[in-house]
Structures are given as structure tokens and as C-alpha cells.
Scaffold this motif. Structure first.
Motif, PDB file in Angstrom:
ATOM      1  N   ALA A  21       0.846  -1.187   0.000  1.00 50.54           N
ATOM      2  CA  ALA A  21       0.000   0.000   0.000  1.00 50.54           C
ATOM      3  C   ALA A  21       0.889   1.247   0.000  1.00 50.54           C
ATOM      4  N   GLU A  22       0.504   2.220  -0.790  1.00 42.06           N
ATOM      5  CA  GLU A  22       1.267   3.460  -0.849  1.00 42.06           C
ATOM      6  C   GLU A  22       0.895   4.352   0.320  1.00 42.06           C
ATOM      7  N   THR A  23       1.870   5.119   0.797  1.00 37.39           N
ATOM      8  CA  THR A  23       1.617   6.023   1.908  1.00 37.39           C
ATOM      9  C   THR A  23       0.927   7.285   1.388  1.00 37.39           C
ATOM     10  N   PRO A  24       0.180   7.948   2.243  1.00 34.64           N
ATOM     11  CA  PRO A  24      -0.460   9.209   1.830  1.00 34.64           C
ATOM     12  C   PRO A  24       0.598  10.242   1.436  1.00 34.64           C
ATOM     13  N   GLN A  25       0.228  11.125   0.558  1.00 33.85           N
ATOM     14  CA  GLN A  25       1.131  12.176   0.090  1.00 33.85           C
ATOM     15  C   GLN A  25       0.627  13.534   0.540  1.00 33.85           C
ATOM     16  N   LEU A  26       1.554  14.475   0.681  1.00 32.10           N
ATOM     17  CA  LEU A  26       1.202  15.860   0.923  1.00 32.10           C
ATOM     18  C   LEU A  26       1.369  16.616  -0.384  1.00 32.10           C
ATOM     19  N   ARG A  27       0.394  17.466  -0.700  1.00 35.56           N
ATOM     20  CA  ARG A  27       0.456  18.285  -1.908  1.00 35.56           C
ATOM     21  C   ARG A  27      -0.080  19.679  -1.603  1.00 35.56           C
ATOM     22  N   ASP A  28       0.484  20.659  -2.294  1.00 34.57           N
ATOM     23  CA  ASP A  28      -0.021  22.029  -2.201  1.00 34.57           C
ATOM     24  C   ASP A  28      -1.418  22.022  -2.814  1.00 34.57           C
ATOM     25  N   ARG A  29      -2.393  22.556  -2.113  1.00 35.94           N
ATOM     26  CA  ARG A  29      -3.786  22.531  -2.582  1.00 35.94           C
ATOM     27  C   ARG A  29      -3.997  23.342  -3.855  1.00 35.94           C
ATOM     28  N   GLN A  30      -3.291  24.446  -3.998  1.00 36.60           N
ATOM     29  CA  GLN A  30      -3.508  25.313  -5.160  1.00 36.60           C
ATOM     30  C   GLN A  30      -2.709  24.874  -6.384  1.00 36.60           C
ATOM     31  N   THR A  31      -1.465  24.489  -6.185  1.00 38.26           N
ATOM     32  CA  THR A  31      -0.609  24.171  -7.330  1.00 38.26           C
ATOM     33  C   THR A  31      -0.488  22.674  -7.591  1.00 38.26           C
TER      34      THR A  31
END
Length: 96
Positions: A21-31
Motif C-alpha cells: 500500500a502506498e503512503t499518503p502524500q502531501l500536496r499544495d492545494r492550489q498548485t
């Protein structure tokens, strides 16, 4: 005895499946900019918990652990560490 072996096989199959299973990722909400894996693994090069990696270092511009950076400052609108931020990083499930 057969029942115990069957249950063990089913449990092991579940454990083996979960390791991929892949771990959750963090991403910039706008870009949509990738900000690392939200993981407690300090050996994952993309983990936010790797103190030497791009996304976990306290000196990296892309790290939520940099108190002077865009994503880690307690004052930035894009920071995971600002409780009043209007654009904190989003937690994304990469399997969706």
C-alpha cells in the motif's frame, strides 16, 4: 488444525497486501506540488520524517519541517504548522 492454517494464510495474505500500500502524500492545494510522503519512515527518501531528505529536512524549502519555509513556517498561509493557514498542504491518497 486445518482451520487454523487457513486463518493464518488469510491473515498473512492481508499483511502481504498491506505492505504494498502506498503512503499518503502531501500536496499544495492550489498548485498540486508534491511535498513528500506522509510517513513515519525515516529511511524513505521522500518521507516527511526523513531528516536528511528533501521533504523532511529542517533546511529544505519543500519541507513541512522547515520553520522558515513556505510549508513549515508557523506564519505562512501555505504551512502545515499554521493553524490559521488558508492553504495548508492536502493529504492525498495516491491509490485514488
Amino acid at each position: 488444525m486445518k482451520f487454523g492454517i487457513t486463518v493464518l494464510a488469510v491473515l498473512m495474505a492481508g499483511v502481504i497486501h498491506d505492505t504494498h500500500a502506498e503512503t499518503p502524500q502531501l500536496r499544495d492545494r492550489q498548485t498540486g506540488k508534491y511535498l513528500g510522503n506522509l510517513s513515519a519512515n525515516p529511511h524513505d527518501p521522500n518521507s516527511t520524517s526523513n531528516p536528511y531528505g528533501q521533504y523532511g529536512s529542517q533546511y529544505s524549502a519543500d519541507s513541512i519541517n522547515n520553520p522558515y519555509g513556505r510549508y513549515g513556517s508557523p506564519y505562512s498561509n501555505d504551512s502545515a504548522n499554521n493553524p490559521y493557514a488558508t492553504n495548508p498542504p492536502a493529504i492525498i491518497d495516491p491509490q485514488r
